[in-house]
Design a protein around this motif. Structure first.
Motif, PDB file in Angstrom:
ATOM      1  N   LEU A  80       0.859  -1.181   0.000  1.00 44.01           N
ATOM      2  CA  LEU A  80       0.000   0.000   0.000  1.00 44.01           C
ATOM      3  C   LEU A  80       0.896   1.231   0.000  1.00 44.01           C
ATOM      4  CD1 LEU A  80      -1.428  -2.220   2.227  1.00 44.01           C
ATOM      5  CD2 LEU A  80      -3.268  -0.598   1.793  1.00 44.01           C
ATOM      6  N   HIS A 139      -1.965   7.065   1.091  1.00 49.21           N
ATOM      7  CA  HIS A 139      -2.620   7.296   2.384  1.00 49.21           C
ATOM      8  C   HIS A 139      -1.765   6.746   3.530  1.00 49.21           C
ATOM      9  CE1 HIS A 139      -6.203   8.478   0.146  1.00 49.21           C
ATOM     10  NE2 HIS A 139      -6.092   7.354  -0.546  1.00 49.21           N
ATOM     11  N   LEU A 183      -2.956   7.310   7.195  1.00 53.43           N
ATOM     12  CA  LEU A 183      -4.050   6.412   7.549  1.00 53.43           C
ATOM     13  C   LEU A 183      -3.527   5.001   7.770  1.00 53.43           C
ATOM     14  CD1 LEU A 183      -7.013   5.633   7.903  1.00 53.43           C
ATOM     15  CD2 LEU A 183      -7.241   5.603   5.398  1.00 53.43           C
ATOM     16  N   LEU A 184      -2.625   4.556   6.913  1.00 53.38           N
ATOM     17  CA  LEU A 184      -2.024   3.229   7.071  1.00 53.38           C
ATOM     18  C   LEU A 184      -1.302   3.119   8.410  1.00 53.38           C
ATOM     19  CD1 LEU A 184      -1.220   0.444   5.997  1.00 53.38           C
ATOM     20  CD2 LEU A 184       0.651   1.550   4.757  1.00 53.38           C
ATOM     21  N   ARG A 228      -9.395  -3.275   8.296  1.00 53.51           N
ATOM     22  CA  ARG A 228      -9.345  -1.917   7.749  1.00 53.51           C
ATOM     23  C   ARG A 228      -8.282  -1.808   6.657  1.00 53.51           C
ATOM     24  NH1 ARG A 228     -10.806  -0.359  13.297  1.00 53.51           N
ATOM     25  NH2 ARG A 228     -12.590   1.083  13.193  1.00 53.51           N
ATOM     26  N   LEU A 263      -8.661  -0.412   2.850  1.00 45.35           N
ATOM     27  CA  LEU A 263      -7.749   0.557   2.247  1.00 45.35           C
ATOM     28  C   LEU A 263      -7.107  -0.006   0.989  1.00 45.35           C
ATOM     29  CD1 LEU A 263      -6.385   3.334   2.511  1.00 45.35           C
ATOM     30  CD2 LEU A 263      -4.623   2.259   3.921  1.00 45.35           C
ATOM     31  N   TYR A 264      -6.818  -1.290   0.996  1.00 43.41           N
ATOM     32  CA  TYR A 264      -6.219  -1.957  -0.167  1.00 43.41           C
ATOM     33  C   TYR A 264      -7.222  -2.067  -1.315  1.00 43.41           C
ATOM     34  CZ  TYR A 264      -3.552  -5.603  -2.667  1.00 43.41           C
ATOM     35  OH  TYR A 264      -2.851  -6.337  -3.604  1.00 43.41           O
ATOM     36  N   PRO A 303      -8.810   2.411  -1.926  1.00 39.53           N
ATOM     37  CA  PRO A 303      -7.948   3.378  -1.227  1.00 39.53           C
ATOM     38  C   PRO A 303      -8.507   4.795  -1.178  1.00 39.53           C
ATOM     39  CG  PRO A 303      -6.961   2.667  -3.314  1.00 39.53           C
ATOM     40  CD  PRO A 303      -8.118   1.765  -3.048  1.00 39.53           C
ATOM     41  N   TYR A 354     -11.998   5.038   0.878  1.00 36.49           N
ATOM     42  CA  TYR A 354     -11.774   4.805   2.301  1.00 36.49           C
ATOM     43  C   TYR A 354     -10.907   5.910   2.906  1.00 36.49           C
ATOM     44  CZ  TYR A 354     -11.294   2.226   6.651  1.00 36.49           C
ATOM     45  OH  TYR A 354     -11.351   1.851   7.978  1.00 36.49           O
ATOM     46  N   GLY A 355      -9.941   6.375   2.138  1.00 39.36           N
ATOM     47  CA  GLY A 355      -9.133   7.498   2.599  1.00 39.36           C
ATOM     48  C   GLY A 355      -9.975   8.737   2.810  1.00 39.36           C
ATOM     49  N   GLU A 410     -18.143   2.386   7.683  1.00 37.14           N
ATOM     50  CA  GLU A 410     -17.519   1.621   6.591  1.00 37.14           C
ATOM     51  C   GLU A 410     -18.579   0.888   5.786  1.00 37.14           C
ATOM     52  OE1 GLU A 410     -13.402   0.590   9.065  1.00 37.14           O
ATOM     53  OE2 GLU A 410     -15.064  -0.840   8.996  1.00 37.14           O
TER      54      GLU A 410
END
Length: 277
Positions: free
Chosen positions: A99, A102, A105-106, A148, A152-153, A156, A159-160, A176
């Motif tokens: 990833l 973001h 966030l990660l 999560r 994100l994966y 991205p 969700y970001g 979500e």
């Protein structure tokens, strides 16, 4: 900031690759074997895990008079639970390479995952669960929050954007689901099945999706610990006082303040110091 809704049926859920060292450790845990020779072999093939295990063994926490220089000695000193947790942690670190956007966030997702894994593990110890369940605790807590990471994966940008518009460090499960048709809780279970993790890990994650009506027992106890750790991790990220949420269903699994407080304190320290990515 407004977030453009994504039709749930159009969300293409995909899963990052699980590093081989996590697979190896999970297979070892599922086998019930605690032979240090097998674990030492896994550690020796991971330079970063070897370094962190030696660093942990030589830390002030253990207060040894002489430096531990060999991986084998460090593994035997730290024990099965501590070493498998560190190896899994290093595998999670490797997953971040999949990833590239973001990153803030990660980082929050990984921090919360580490906190939840450690809290679940330490609370299992405080509650005197037997080794077969305590060995699973770190993995289950970590993977529950890494649902999560799957979001994100898979999506991205949406969700970001969802995370960016919230005051909280990470979106809640209902938010979500409302945007993407999936929540991190359900995706953690899907990911575990996709990665062929043990039936016991999957069953705990399944219970953690919805605690209502689940029978009392060690499986439910770990699922409650996971949900408690998940909530406390977000409080820790926000710099808020750590307290169990009022709506957490702890029926049939009474949690007293002292073991929760001890596990939370340990998880805070662990995530801040050992969980540095």
């Amino acid at each position: 900031m407004s977030t453009r809704a994504v039709e749930p049926e159009l969300l293409d859920v995909s899963f990052p690759t699980l590093p081989s060292r996590i697979e190896e450790v999970e297979e070892l845990i599922a086998s019930g074997q605690t032979d240090p020779a097998q674990l030492i072999d896994i550690v020796k093939h991971c330079p970063s895990a070897s370094l962190n295990i030696l660093r942990r063994a030589n830390s002030a926490y253990y207060g040894l008079r002489h430096e531990v220089e060999s991986v084998g000695q460090a593994v035997r000193l730290l024990g099965f639970i501590e070493v498998t947790s560190i190896v899994i942690l290093e595998g999670a670190n490797e997953m971040r390479e999949q990833l590239t956007n973001h990153t803030d966030l990660l980082d929050r997702i990984l921090y919360a995952s580490i906190f939840t894994g450690r809290f679940t593990q330490q609370l299992a110890r405080q509650l005197d669960l037997d080794d077969a369940w305590t060995h699973l605790a770190f993995s289950v807590g970590l993977i529950h929050m890494m649902g999560r990471l799957v979001l994100l994966y898979s999506a991205p940008d949406p969700y970001g954007a969802l995370a960016a518009e919230k005051d909280a460090p990470l979106p809640e499960a209902d938010e979500e689901h409302r945007l993407l048709g999936e929540s991190h809780r359900a995706l953690a279970l899907q990911a575990s099945r996709h990665w062929n993790l043990s039936d016991r890990v999957c069953s705990i994650l399944d219970t953690a999706i919805d605690l209502a009506g689940r029978p009392a027992g060690r499986q439910r106890t770990l699922a409650v610990a996971v949900r408690a750790g998940s909530a406390l991790a977000l409080q820790d990220l926000a710099g808020a006082p750590l307290a169990l949420p009022q709506d957490l269903s702890t029926a049939n699994t009474p949690l007293s303040d002292e073991p929760v407080a001890l596990a939370a304190e340990d998880a805070t320290d662990y995530a801040a110091n050992l969980g540095i990515f």
